[in-house]
Enzyme design. Structure first.
Site, PDB file in Angstrom:
ATOM      1  N   ASP A   1       0.867  -1.192   0.000  1.00 49.10           N
ATOM      2  CA  ASP A   1       0.000   0.000   0.000  1.00 49.10           C
ATOM      3  C   ASP A   1       0.899   1.235   0.000  1.00 49.10           C
ATOM      4  OD1 ASP A   1      -2.136  -1.707   0.427  1.00 49.10           O
ATOM      5  OD2 ASP A   1      -2.208  -1.338   2.597  1.00 49.10           O
TER       6      ASP A   1
ATOM      7  N   MET B   1       0.111  -0.476  13.460  1.00 51.43           N
ATOM      8  CA  MET B   1       0.154  -1.835  12.892  1.00 51.43           C
ATOM      9  C   MET B   1       0.610  -1.799  11.441  1.00 51.43           C
ATOM     10  SD  MET B   1      -1.809  -3.785  10.585  1.00 51.43           S
ATOM     11  CE  MET B   1      -3.572  -4.060  10.590  1.00 51.43           C
TER      12      MET B   1
ATOM     13  N   LYS C   1     -10.072 -15.916   8.702  1.00 54.52           N
ATOM     14  CA  LYS C   1     -11.203 -15.673   7.792  1.00 54.52           C
ATOM     15  C   LYS C   1     -11.582 -17.020   7.190  1.00 54.52           C
ATOM     16  CE  LYS C   1     -12.616 -12.639   3.985  1.00 54.52           C
ATOM     17  NZ  LYS C   1     -12.177 -11.682   2.941  1.00 54.52           N
TER      18      LYS C   1
ATOM     19  N   GLU D   1     -11.880 -10.151  13.155  1.00 52.35           N
ATOM     20  CA  GLU D   1     -12.623  -9.171  12.341  1.00 52.35           C
ATOM     21  C   GLU D   1     -14.106  -9.515  12.338  1.00 52.35           C
ATOM     22  OE1 GLU D   1     -11.072  -7.856   8.546  1.00 52.35           O
ATOM     23  OE2 GLU D   1     -13.067  -7.997   7.642  1.00 52.35           O
TER      24      GLU D   1
ATOM     25  N   ASP E   1     -10.265  -5.812  13.986  1.00 45.38           N
ATOM     26  CA  ASP E   1     -10.736  -5.230  12.724  1.00 45.38           C
ATOM     27  C   ASP E   1     -12.252  -5.048  12.815  1.00 45.38           C
ATOM     28  OD1 ASP E   1      -8.242  -5.126  11.657  1.00 45.38           O
ATOM     29  OD2 ASP E   1      -8.594  -6.569  10.043  1.00 45.38           O
TER      30      ASP E   1
ATOM     31  N   ASP F   1     -18.209 -10.978   1.118  1.00 45.79           N
ATOM     32  CA  ASP F   1     -17.385 -10.185   2.039  1.00 45.79           C
ATOM     33  C   ASP F   1     -17.656  -8.684   1.818  1.00 45.79           C
ATOM     34  OD1 ASP F   1     -15.371  -9.223   3.633  1.00 45.79           O
ATOM     35  OD2 ASP F   1     -13.753  -9.848   2.306  1.00 45.79           O
TER      36      ASP F   1
ATOM     37  N   ASP G   1     -17.444  -5.731   4.053  1.00 42.09           N
ATOM     38  CA  ASP G   1     -16.605  -4.643   4.583  1.00 42.09           C
ATOM     39  C   ASP G   1     -17.370  -3.326   4.763  1.00 42.09           C
ATOM     40  OD1 ASP G   1     -14.337  -6.196   4.858  1.00 42.09           O
ATOM     41  OD2 ASP G   1     -13.494  -5.620   2.923  1.00 42.09           O
TER      42      ASP G   1
ATOM     43  N   ASP H   1     -11.394  -2.020   9.297  1.00 38.95           N
ATOM     44  CA  ASP H   1     -11.020  -2.692   8.049  1.00 38.95           C
ATOM     45  C   ASP H   1     -12.281  -2.748   7.193  1.00 38.95           C
ATOM     46  OD1 ASP H   1      -9.739  -3.984   6.086  1.00 38.95           O
ATOM     47  OD2 ASP H   1      -9.453  -5.873   7.151  1.00 38.95           O
TER      48      ASP H   1
HETATM   49  C1  GCO Z   1      -9.815  -9.133   4.075  1.00 34.65           C
HETATM   50  C2  GCO Z   1      -8.935  -8.927   5.294  1.00 34.65           C
HETATM   51  C3  GCO Z   1      -7.789  -7.994   5.048  1.00 34.65           C
HETATM   52  C4  GCO Z   1      -6.758  -8.006   6.155  1.00 34.65           C
HETATM   53  C5  GCO Z   1      -5.579  -7.167   5.803  1.00 34.65           C
HETATM   54  C6  GCO Z   1      -4.629  -6.976   6.941  1.00 34.65           C
HETATM   55  O1  GCO Z   1     -10.925  -9.622   4.243  1.00 34.65           O
HETATM   56  O2  GCO Z   1      -9.392  -8.825   2.968  1.00 34.65           O
HETATM   57  O3  GCO Z   1      -9.733  -8.499   6.334  1.00 34.65           O
HETATM   58  O4  GCO Z   1      -8.294  -6.696   4.864  1.00 34.65           O
HETATM   59  O5  GCO Z   1      -7.300  -7.547   7.356  1.00 34.65           O
HETATM   60  O6  GCO Z   1      -4.921  -7.760   4.733  1.00 34.65           O
HETATM   61  O7  GCO Z   1      -3.865  -8.082   7.102  1.00 34.65           O
HETATM   62 MN    MN Z   2      -9.178  -7.588   8.191  1.00 30.54          MN
HETATM   63 MN    MN Z   3     -11.901  -8.766   5.906  1.00 33.73          MN
END
Ligand code: GCO
Ligand code: MN
Ligand code: MN
Length: 386
Positions: free
Chosen positions: A56, A87, A182, A216, A244, A254, A256, A286
């Site tokens: 990034d 982090m 995940k 997360e 997260d 997914d 987000d 996140d």
């Molecule tokens: C996702 C993950 C990522 C990680 C990130 C940090 O679902 O893509 O949550 O966003 O958190 O790569 O390691």
């Molecule tokens: Mn994440």
């Molecule tokens: Mn994620």
């Protein structure tokens, strides 16, 4: 200070507010911003810190001179804004080399390259001030279990973690790891699919004291699980070092989403847990703005994430101070002195006494627990009518 001002350690990844809205079906809807621009955007909305994947910040094919320039510009922006980097993490998923995973890939060259890339990314993170290093193995899995032996995959993952904790010790870095589970996406199935799996895996490592978790919201929800319970297990084990936050409808892709966007009540219980148990680590969002938004909408998204947390924190305080709720909780949790003799450490005498005790099974079961009332009161706190 304005009400609900973001006074906690709220952080965002460069990839979150920097998300340009591309999805598998459509192109970007927002112009890409540089890391320096994103740091300024985060400062404007009142965030505490910024996190990043190695790439990034520094493109994967940058020359050493380019890297140094980028890092120095980024650090300058941090200094100007007062933002910190709690982090950092490694991108072990975007490059085609990771199509079969990184630490668990079948090709040894890929596994070795993943270690090399991670060591360089750890150096970069530490240089920017990171104290926590997240591992999210998005490609560590399979579509077909014909392709990889799952036991071998666990061993490969362990070997990588052991190698990297030793690297951190060898460099004298003040850095702890946080493993993020995940269940799937982008792989069909990802190893160590839940926070609970990660907690068990950590205990098998050479340096478990250096490794915690980064749960997360969306990931446990994707698995159909109660996120708050998983966070509680990590907290109770002293392993909740990062979190997260986002949101996710059960059973969907997914998503987000902005924190609290879909499941306000789960978000309430999560915030209550974190506040009741004084979680002091970073609160990382996140998540990303909807594809409908321009950068003003991205700021609305970021502000909304933090504001919802602050509002729910206030609601948790109201719950804890509400006399009717507290009276119900006291009643529910009342001790029974007659039972005290049966609890605590085992003894043969205790076991015999307990086996000989007569219980009024039907009588005990008759008691109503008033959970309907308690839950309705909780709803009314959240809905703002109490
Ligand atoms: C996702 C993950 C990522 C990680 C990130 C940090 O679902 O893509 O949550 O966003 O958190 O790569 O390691
Ligand atoms: Mn994440
Ligand atoms: Mn994620």
């Amino acid at each position: 200070m304005t009400k609900y001002a973001p006074t906690k350690k709220f952080t965002f990844g460069l990839w979150t507010v920097g998300n340009t809205g591309a999805d598998p079906f459509g192109d970007s809807v927002r112009k890409k911003k540089s890391p320096v621009e994103l740091v300024h955007l985060l400062a404007e909305v009142g965030a505490y810190g910024v996190n990043f994947h190695d790439n990034d910040l520094v493109p994967i094919d940058a020359t050493p001179a380019e890297r140094d320039q980028i890092v120095s510009d980024f650090k300058k922006a941090l200094k100007e804004t007062g933002l910190v980097v709690p982090m950092a993490t490694t991108n072990l998923f975007a490059s085609p080399i990771f199509k079969d995973g990184a630490f668990t890939a079948n090709d040894p060259k890929v596994r070795a390259y993943a270690l090399q890339k991670t060591m360089n990314a750890i150096d970069l993170g530490v240089e920017c001030g990171a104290k926590i290093y997240v591992f999210w193995g998005g490609r560590e899995g399979t579509e077909s279990d014909a392709t990889k032996d799952p036991v071998t995959a666990i061993k490969r993952n362990r070997e990588a973690m052991n190698f990297l904790t030793e690297y951190v010790i060898d460099q004298g870095y003040d850095l702890r790891f946080a493993l993020e589970a995940k269940p799937n996406e982008p792989r069909g199935n990802i190893y160590n699919a839940t926070t609970g799996n990660m907690l068990a895996f950590i205990e098998t490592l050479d340096h478990p004291e250096m490794v915690g978790v980064n749960p997360e919201v969306a990931h446990e929800h994707m698995a159909g699980l109660n996120f708050t319970h998983h966070v509680a297990q990590a907290l109770e084990a002293g392993k909740l070092w990062h979190i997260d936050l986002n949101d996710q409808a059960f059973g969907r892709y997914d998503q987000d989403f902005r924190f609290g966007m879909v499941n306000l009540k789960s978000a309430f219980f999560l915030v209550k847990l974190l506040e009741d148990y004084n979680y002091e680590g970073p609160l990382h969002y996140d998540a990303h703005a909807m594809r409908t938004e321009d950068y003003e909408g991205v700021k609305d998204f970021a502000r909304g994430c933090m504001r919802t947390y602050m509002i729910l924190k206030e609601k948790a305080e109201m719950f804890n101070a509400d006399p009717e709720i507290q009276a119900l909780l006291a009643e529910i949790n009342a001790e029974d002195p007659e039972m005290d003799a049966f609890f605590g450490p085992y003894s043969r005498e205790k076991a015999i006494a307990l086996k000989n005790h007569g219980f009024d099974r039907c009588g005990i079961a008759k008691r109503g627990l008033k959970y309907e009332r308690l839950d309705q009161l909780t709803n009314e706190i959240i809905l703002g009518v109490r």
